[in-house]
Design an enzyme around this catalytic site. Sequence first.
Site, PDB file in Angstrom:
ATOM      1  N   TYR A 151      44.621  43.331  29.835  1.00 10.14           N
ATOM      2  CA  TYR A 151      45.658  42.547  30.718  1.00 10.14           C
ATOM      3  C   TYR A 151      45.136  41.990  32.006  1.00 10.14           C
ATOM      4  O   TYR A 151      44.204  42.426  32.545  1.00 10.14           O
ATOM      5  CB  TYR A 151      46.736  43.486  31.126  1.00 10.14           C
ATOM      6  CG  TYR A 151      46.545  44.337  32.252  1.00 10.14           C
ATOM      7  CD1 TYR A 151      46.762  44.301  33.546  1.00 10.14           C
ATOM      8  CD2 TYR A 151      45.724  45.700  31.850  1.00 10.14           C
ATOM      9  CE1 TYR A 151      46.540  45.094  34.596  1.00 10.14           C
ATOM     10  CE2 TYR A 151      45.388  46.655  32.858  1.00 10.14           C
ATOM     11  CZ  TYR A 151      45.585  46.494  34.253  1.00 10.14           C
ATOM     12  OH  TYR A 151      45.231  47.479  35.226  1.00 10.14           O
ATOM     13  N   CYS A 152      46.011  41.052  32.529  1.00 11.94           N
ATOM     14  CA  CYS A 152      45.745  40.459  33.783  1.00 11.94           C
ATOM     15  C   CYS A 152      47.074  40.248  34.712  1.00 11.94           C
ATOM     16  O   CYS A 152      48.051  41.190  34.595  1.00 11.94           O
ATOM     17  CB  CYS A 152      45.017  39.061  33.707  1.00 11.94           C
ATOM     18  SG  CYS A 152      46.141  37.826  32.970  1.00 11.94           S
ATOM     19  N   ARG A 153      47.140  39.231  35.484  1.00 13.61           N
ATOM     20  CA  ARG A 153      48.284  39.239  36.234  1.00 13.61           C
ATOM     21  C   ARG A 153      49.562  38.721  35.248  1.00 13.61           C
ATOM     22  O   ARG A 153      50.610  39.071  35.306  1.00 13.61           O
ATOM     23  CB  ARG A 153      48.161  38.017  37.428  1.00 13.61           C
ATOM     24  CG  ARG A 153      49.243  37.802  38.312  1.00 13.61           C
ATOM     25  CD  ARG A 153      48.997  37.016  39.382  1.00 13.61           C
ATOM     26  NE  ARG A 153      50.439  36.742  40.039  1.00 13.61           N
ATOM     27  CZ  ARG A 153      50.981  35.590  39.811  1.00 13.61           C
ATOM     28  NH1 ARG A 153      50.905  34.843  38.824  1.00 13.61           N
ATOM     29  NH2 ARG A 153      52.245  35.404  40.618  1.00 13.61           N
TER      30      ARG A 153
END
Length: 348
Positions: free
Chosen positions: A83-85
């Site tokens: 995941y990221c932002r």
Amino acid sequence: MFLLTLLGLNVTTACSQGKFENTDVEGFTEKIKDPQVVILDVRTEKEYQEGHIDGAVLIDVKESDFIKKAEAILPKDKTIAVYCRSGRRSATAAGMLGERGYQVVNLKGGIMAWKDAQKPVTTDTYEIDRFTTKSGKEVRFYALVHASIRMVYDGKEFEIDPVRKLGNRTIDYAAMPKADYILVTHEHGDHFDKEAIKLLTGDQTSFITNPRCAEMAGYGQVMKNGDKKQIADDITLEAVPAYNNTPEHKMFHPKGRDNGYILTVDGLRIYIAGDTEDITEMNDIKDIDIAFLPCNQPYTMTPDQLIKAAKMVKPKVLFPYHYGNTNLKGIPEQLANDGIEVRIRHYE
């Protein structure tokens, strides 16, 4: 297709860099319940420190050595939940990893969607590894720094070789719970810190160490190589040899002075080697589930020595630690055929 939809999973996504699966928050939540899934955060260190999913490993996808770090840290036989932002950087990372043979699941909407769904995040910046004992109790390891490990089992706090500061890294032990057990392997400053011990000591704390550190501290329960203690109904502790066997390095850790430890909690056997080389006594260490082996010459082992030691001990999971600037690349691949899973954490 119906089952995938229920789990929030899309069919495999093809992109220019590889293949991976997309999942929504609920699907991601179900995925990461599996202890065999590695959670990967690919944002910046600053973003990670502001809040991340508990237990996530951090590798910034924007860094030029992303793939090099990923291949050194991430096991190929585990699913990687990334995941990221917002989901864009993690999709890029997922594609790159998918191209290299990883099984990858990407969180759609990233941590923004995760927070919108009121899922928990933490600002604890230490990597956490979780294991389950034979009766289903959880054991958590927090990678603090170098040789300093925090372990939590059944409400009990263990601190191994706690040190407040190493290089530019500091550990705030005042913010941590008091320890039930403090284990110290030997007297060197990157293992023995009297102020850290003081901060962690409460009314019920047991400080267990070798004779030299007990003498320097002025107190402590002494264990010598070969000693064994039943420290709780379901916890035993053994002190095992830890020393240098390279002739020109024997002055660093002479035979008989320092301890390694084997900690058995509810049947789960954990070997914390301390500062040692690949000594013959490792052939007598059996049935190890988790091993912490050091890797930085001239004080401990070279990567080749670590591989030899791992093949003697045969742990199910190996954490190289105490490694400083040593290049650990290639160690996971060299032990894959021996059935040893290598997890590289921030134990520089």
